[in-house]
Design a protein around this motif. Structure first.
Motif, PDB file in Angstrom:
ATOM      1  N   SER A 220      -1.478   8.699  -5.344  1.00  0.00           N
ATOM      2  CA  SER A 220      -1.370   7.332  -4.846  1.00  0.00           C
ATOM      3  C   SER A 220      -0.598   7.344  -3.530  1.00  0.00           C
ATOM      4  CB  SER A 220      -0.642   6.446  -5.868  1.00  0.00           C
ATOM      5  OG  SER A 220      -0.233   5.230  -5.286  1.00  0.00           O
TER       6      SER A 220
ATOM      7  N   ASP B  27       0.959   4.639  -2.690  1.00  0.00           N
ATOM      8  CA  ASP B  27       1.864   3.506  -2.880  1.00  0.00           C
ATOM      9  C   ASP B  27       2.965   3.803  -3.894  1.00  0.00           C
ATOM     10  OD1 ASP B  27       2.452   0.602  -2.455  1.00  0.00           O
ATOM     11  OD2 ASP B  27       2.011   0.500  -4.594  1.00  0.00           O
TER      12      ASP B  27
ATOM     13  N   VAL C 251      -3.774  -0.213  -2.381  1.00  0.00           N
ATOM     14  CA  VAL C 251      -2.881  -0.364  -1.234  1.00  0.00           C
ATOM     15  C   VAL C 251      -3.021  -1.788  -0.712  1.00  0.00           C
ATOM     16  CG1 VAL C 251      -2.412   0.366   1.130  1.00  0.00           C
ATOM     17  CG2 VAL C 251      -2.963   2.072  -0.618  1.00  0.00           C
TER      18      VAL C 251
ATOM     19  N   THR D 160      -2.327  -3.980   2.203  1.00  0.00           N
ATOM     20  CA  THR D 160      -2.014  -3.677   3.601  1.00  0.00           C
ATOM     21  C   THR D 160      -0.909  -4.543   4.176  1.00  0.00           C
ATOM     22  OG1 THR D 160      -3.736  -5.173   4.435  1.00  0.00           O
ATOM     23  CG2 THR D 160      -4.386  -2.903   4.017  1.00  0.00           C
TER      24      THR D 160
ATOM     25  N   TYR E  60       2.487  -3.099   4.501  1.00  0.00           N
ATOM     26  CA  TYR E  60       2.670  -1.946   5.382  1.00  0.00           C
ATOM     27  C   TYR E  60       2.466  -2.303   6.856  1.00  0.00           C
ATOM     28  CZ  TYR E  60       2.532   0.322   0.902  1.00  0.00           C
ATOM     29  OH  TYR E  60       2.801   0.668  -0.389  1.00  0.00           O
TER      30      TYR E  60
ATOM     31  N   ARG F   3       6.927   1.145   3.505  1.00  0.00           N
ATOM     32  CA  ARG F   3       6.785  -0.308   3.507  1.00  0.00           C
ATOM     33  C   ARG F   3       7.483  -0.936   4.711  1.00  0.00           C
ATOM     34  NH1 ARG F   3       5.151  -2.883  -1.347  1.00  0.00           N
ATOM     35  NH2 ARG F   3       4.496  -1.337  -2.898  1.00  0.00           N
TER      36      ARG F   3
END
Length: 519
Positions: free
Chosen positions: A224, A226, A241, A243, A246, A275
Motif C-alpha cells: 500500500s 497509504d 489513495v 489524492t 497528498y 501526507r
C-alpha cells in the motif's frame, strides 16, 4: 550499454492514456539528475497517443539538456497554423525518438501484443532494473458504469474485466523490478458472475507466472502507498489513495498497487506517500484567464458578448425567481450587475495565461507560454446558463452544491427522472454540481467529455463549466502539457489520467526501493 544509459531507470507505461503516470516518473528530479526515463508508452486511443507522442517530443530536448525550441510553443499555441507535421519536420531526430517511444497499439490484440513484446525487449536494452506502470481500462469496475449496466447481460462478460491479464502477461514475460498499477475504487467491490474481482487480481499480481502459466517465475509483494504495515496484513481498502490527502486539489480516490519483486526485498520498510499539512482547495489552481461560455446553437440569438450577457440577465426576470431565497436572489443580482458594469468583454477563448497557481508554481508555470493552452469554454443553452448561475450562487451562499431538490421547480431540467430526483428518489440528484471554493474539486472523470453539468465553475459571473485546462490544472498537469484532438477527446484524456504530481511522489518511493539495488 554505456555509463550514461545506466544512469537512468527505464519505465514502460501501458494503458498510458495521455501520460499522467509517465509524466510524474519522468519529472522526478533527485540530486544526481532525473533517475527515470520513459522508454515505451502504449495507448490504443489515437488522440491520447498523439498527446503522448507530442509530450515525448518535448521531453527529448530536456533529456538531452537542450532548450525546448520556440517552434514547440508556436505549434501548441496555434496548432492549425504551425502544424505538428511542420514541427516534426523541423526536428526529425527528436520526432523519430518520440515515435519510437510512444506506440498506438491495443493490448489484447495478438498482432499488437507481439509488437509490444518485441518493443519492450528492445527498449530495455539489458537494463537490470526497470519499472512497469499503468492501469487497465476501468469502465467495467466503475460504480457508475456498473449502475448503468446492471441489467445488461453482456456486461458480466465484458472483456474489460480481464484486461489486467494483459498487464500480468507483460510482468510474466519481462519481470520488472517494480510495478505500479492504478484503477478505480469500484474495483474493490466489483464482481463477475458473483465472484469478487479484487482478491483474484491481488493474488495474480503476487504470482503472475502461475496466473498466466509460464514456467520461469518470480513472485511479488504488493504494498500500500497509504498504510505502513506488513503487506500480508493489508485489507483491500488500504490500497485506496485519496489524492486530496497528498496535496492534490481534487478528491480523487483510486486503488494503487505497488508491486516489488521478492528477490529485491531486503527487509528495509517500504515508505508510503507523505501526507500534506492541509488540503488544497480548487481556487489554488483556478487562476486562469476568466472566460464566458458560448451560446449553443439552440439559443435564439447569435453568440456574442452582448447576447450572452443578456441571456444570463434574463434569469432575473424568470417566474421561478420568486421561489428562491432572498440571499441567493441577491447574489444572482450582484453577479448580473458585475457583468453589466464589466469594463471589457469576457472572451470564450483564452487571450492570456492568467496567474500562477498558489502552489508548485515551478511545476505548473511556463514563462514561455503567452496563452493558456486548451483553455476554451464550452457553449451552453440559455436554460443551462440560468441553472449554472443559480447553482454557483447557491454554492457561494451555502458552501455546497445544490441537489435537484434545492432547485426551484421552474428551473428543473426537462428530464423524465428530474422531478423524482428532486423529491429524493431516483438517481443523479446532483446532476448540476458546482465545484465549491474552499475545498478540493470533486473527481475529474471521463464523463466531463459528455457535458459540463458536474463541473460548474464556482464563479457566477463566468456562468460555465470547467475548461480542459482548468480540469488539467486540477489534475496537476503542467501548463505546457498540450492535449491533442478535438475538445471532447481532450476532456476524455484529462478525466482518465493519473495526476502527475501524485505520480511524481509515487516515483520517489519507487526510486527509494531501487536505490538499494545500486540504482
Amino acid at each position: 550499454m554505456d555509463s550514461n544509459e545506466r544512469r537512468h531507470i527505464p519505465v514502460i507505461d501501458v494503458f498510458a492514456g495521455p501520460g499522467g503516470l509517465g509524466e510524474g516518473f519522468s519529472a522526478l528530479r533527485e540530486k544526481t539528475g532525473y533517475p527515470f526515463r520513459i522508454h515505451l508508452s502504449v495507448e490504443k486511443d489515437k488522440t491520447a497517443w498523439k498527446t503522448l507522442r507530442l509530450r515525448s517530443f518535448f521531453r527529448q530536448f530536456l533529456a538531452s539538456g537542450l532548450r525546448v525550441p520556440d517552434e514547440y510553443y508556436e505549434h501548441v499555441t496555434e496548432p492549425t497554423t504551425y502544424t505538428e507535421n511542420d514541427l516534426f519536420k523541423r526536428y526529425p531526430v527528436q520526432a523519430k525518438a518520440a515515435s519510437e517511444e510512444a506506440k498506438c497499439l491495443q493490448l489484447g490484440d495478438s498482432t499488437a501484443d507481439m509488437e509490444i513484446k518485441k518493443a519492450i525487449s528492445k527498449r530495455l536494452k539489458g537494463h537490470p532494473h526497470w519499472v512497469l506502470i499503468g492501469g487497465p481500462p476501468c469502465q467495467a469496475y466503475s460504480l457508475a458504469g456498473r449502475s448503468r449496466n446492471a441489467k445488461n447481460a453482456t456486461f458480466q462478460d465484458d472483456e474489460k474485466h480481464f484486461l489486467y491479464r494483459e498487464y500480468l502477461k507483460i510482468i510474466a514475460q519481462h519481470w520488472p523490478s517494480v510495478f505500479v498499477m492504478e484503477n478505480v475504487k469500484g474495483m474493490l467491490s466489483a464482481k463477475v458472475k458473483g465472484t469478487s474481482i479484487f482478491p483474484a487480481v491481488h493474488g495474480d499480481l503476487q504470482n503472475p507466472g502461475k496466473a498466466v502459466r509460464v514456467t520461469q517465475s518470480h513472485r511479488y509483494r504488493i504494498f500500500s502507498l497509504d498504510i505502513k504495515e506488513n503487506c500480508l496484513d493489508f485489507q483491500p481498502s488500504d490500497f485506496v489513495v485519496c489524492t486530496e490527502d497528498y496535496g492534490i486539489p481534487q478528491a480523487r480516490h483510486r486503488v494503487i498497487l505497488l508491486g516489488v519483486r521478492e528477490d529485491l526485498i531486503n527487509g528495509t520498510p517500504i515508505p508510503v506517500l507523505e501526507r500534506a499539512d492541509e488540503q488544497r482547495s480548487i481556487e489554488s489552481v483556478l487562476t486562469l484567464p476568466q472566460l464566458r461560455s458560448g451560446l449553443s446553437r439552440n439559443a435564439l440569438t447569435s453568440d456574442s458578448w452582448e447576447n450572452w450577457r443578456r441571456c444570463v440577465a434574463q434569469a432575473l426576470s424568470s417566474a421561478w425567481m420568486r421561489d428562491i431565497s432572498p440571499a441567493i436572489h441577491a447574489r444572482m443580482a450582484d453577479a448580473v450587475l458585475a457583468l453589466n458594469t464589466r469594463q471589457r468583454e469576457l472572451r470564450q477563448t483564452s487571450s492570456g495565461r492568467g496567474r500562477m497557481p498558489a502552489f508548485a508554481d515551478d511545476w505548473f508555470w511556463d514563462e514561455r507560454l503567452s496563452v493558456a493552452l486548451n483553455h476554451e469554454a464550452r457553449s451552453h443553452r440559455e436554460d443551462d446558463l440560468h441553472r449554472y448561475l443559480f447553482a454557483s450562487c447557491f454554492a457561494a451562499e451555502h458552501g455546497r452544491a445544490p441537489s435537484l431538490g434545492d432547485f426551484p421547480t421552474g428551473l428543473l431540467p426537462e428530464h423524465a427522472n428530474a422531478a423524482e430526483a428532486a423529491n429524493g428518489g431516483g438517481q443523479f440528484a446532483d446532476r448540476f454540481r458546482v465545484q465549491c471554493y474552499g475545498r478540493p474539486a470533486t473527481t475529474i472523470t471521463s464523463h466531463i467529455s459528455k457535458d459540463g453539468h458536474y463541473y460548474i465553475h464556482p464563479d457566477p459571473t463566468q456562468c460555465r463549466s470547467l475548461t480542459v485546462r482548468e480540469a488539467a490544472r486540477i489534475q496537476t498537469f503542467p501548463d505546457n502539457y498540450f492535449f491533442c484532438g478535438p475538445r471532447t477527446a481532450q476532456y476524455h484524456q484529462v478525466g482518465n489520467a493519473v495526476p502527475p504530481l501524485l505520480a511524481r511522489s509515487i516515483a520517489r518511493i519507487v526510486h527509494g526501493v531501487l536505490k538499494g539495488q545500486g540504482q
